[in-house]
Design a protein around this motif. Structure first.
Motif, PDB file in Angstrom:
ATOM      1  N   LEU A   1       0.630  -1.247   0.057  1.00  0.00           N
ATOM      2  CA  LEU A   1       0.070  -0.056  -0.225  1.00  0.00           C
ATOM      3  C   LEU A   1       0.969   1.131   0.093  1.00  0.00           C
ATOM      4  N   ILE A   2       1.801   1.032   0.820  1.00  0.00           N
ATOM      5  CA  ILE A   2       2.749   2.656   0.939  1.00  0.00           C
ATOM      6  C   ILE A   2       3.556   2.688  -0.405  1.00  0.00           C
TER       7      ILE A   2
ATOM      8  N   GLY B   1       2.390   1.621  -3.306  1.00  0.00           N
ATOM      9  CA  GLY B   1       1.502   2.229  -4.335  1.00  0.00           C
ATOM     10  C   GLY B   1       1.202   3.450  -4.304  1.00  0.00           C
ATOM     11  N   VAL B   2       1.001   4.030  -3.113  1.00  0.00           N
ATOM     12  CA  VAL B   2       0.653   5.530  -2.659  1.00  0.00           C
ATOM     13  C   VAL B   2       1.765   6.371  -3.167  1.00  0.00           C
ATOM     14  N   ALA B   3       3.268   5.756  -2.970  1.00  0.00           N
ATOM     15  CA  ALA B   3       4.383   6.553  -3.303  1.00  0.00           C
ATOM     16  C   ALA B   3       4.597   6.735  -5.009  1.00  0.00           C
TER      17      ALA B   3
ATOM     18  N   TYR C   1       2.164   6.336  -6.986  1.00  0.00           N
ATOM     19  CA  TYR C   1       1.175   7.282  -7.610  1.00  0.00           C
ATOM     20  C   TYR C   1       1.513   8.904  -7.507  1.00  0.00           C
ATOM     21  N   TYR C   2       2.112   9.058  -6.193  1.00  0.00           N
ATOM     22  CA  TYR C   2       2.416  10.389  -5.765  1.00  0.00           C
ATOM     23  C   TYR C   2       3.504  11.101  -6.756  1.00  0.00           C
TER      24      TYR C   2
END
Length: 175
Positions: free
Chosen positions: A15-16, A18-20, A22-23
């Motif tokens: 999850l971390i 994936g978020v990173a 995307y950002y």
């Protein structure tokens, strides 16, 4: 118990990550371009010179991570008929998507305007960087958009095909 903890650690890590990612793709590398108010919007005349057209409301973003991430929006009072009779048209261009937060640039809408003849695409600068052209689309109502397009030489260079004789010399960097 160890399996549950390991599963939670893997899921949280994914999850971390994936978020990173995307950002990093959507926000991190883009910077707002500060307009100079003088030559932010240039077109190539039919005789090959560059001219700045009258423009207002210029907004742009760019990224050093890729030569095709530049996007800009502006307005102009110059009639489209004047532009088409004075400046070189660019054939075969289609706008690339911009990040959703750069609201003035909607690639789908711009593409539909081009396809339906409500916008014309002009050459701003060929080979701004090897294989990359800057193009400008202007609609009938004076809305303008700028992006970078991979040209034929760029396509050949990136897929490994031999470059044609009409391609400029490619600069090579050395240490």
């Amino acid at each position: 118990m160890t399996g549950k903890i390991l599963t939670i650690v893997i899921a949280v890590s994914a999850l971390i990550a994936g978020v990173a990612m995307y950002y990093l793709q959507v926000y991190a590398y883009y910077e707002t371009v500060t307009p100079n108010g003088v030559d932010d919007v240039q077109l190539t005349t039919l005789n090959g010179t560059h001219e700045t057209i009258l423009y207002e409301d210029f907004q742009a973003i760019d990224s050093e991570s890729s030569p095709i991430r530049f996007r800009a929006c502006f307005t102009t009072q110059t009639p489209l008929s004047t532009l088409t009779s004075t400046y070189e048209q660019y054939i075969g261009s289609s706008p690339r998507n911009a990040p959703g937060w750069f609201e003035c640039f909607d690639a789908n809408s711009i593409g539909q305007d081009i396809d339906n003849g409500r916008a014309q695409v002009f050459t701003s600068q060929r080979n701004l960087e090897f294989g990359i052209d800057r193009v400008v689309a202007i609609t009938e109502d004076g809305r303008g958009y700028i992006w970078h397009e991979i040209n034929e030489c760029g396509d050949k260079a990136y897929d490994g095909s031999p470059l044609g004789e009409d391609c400029p010399e490619r600069e090579t960097g050395g240490n």
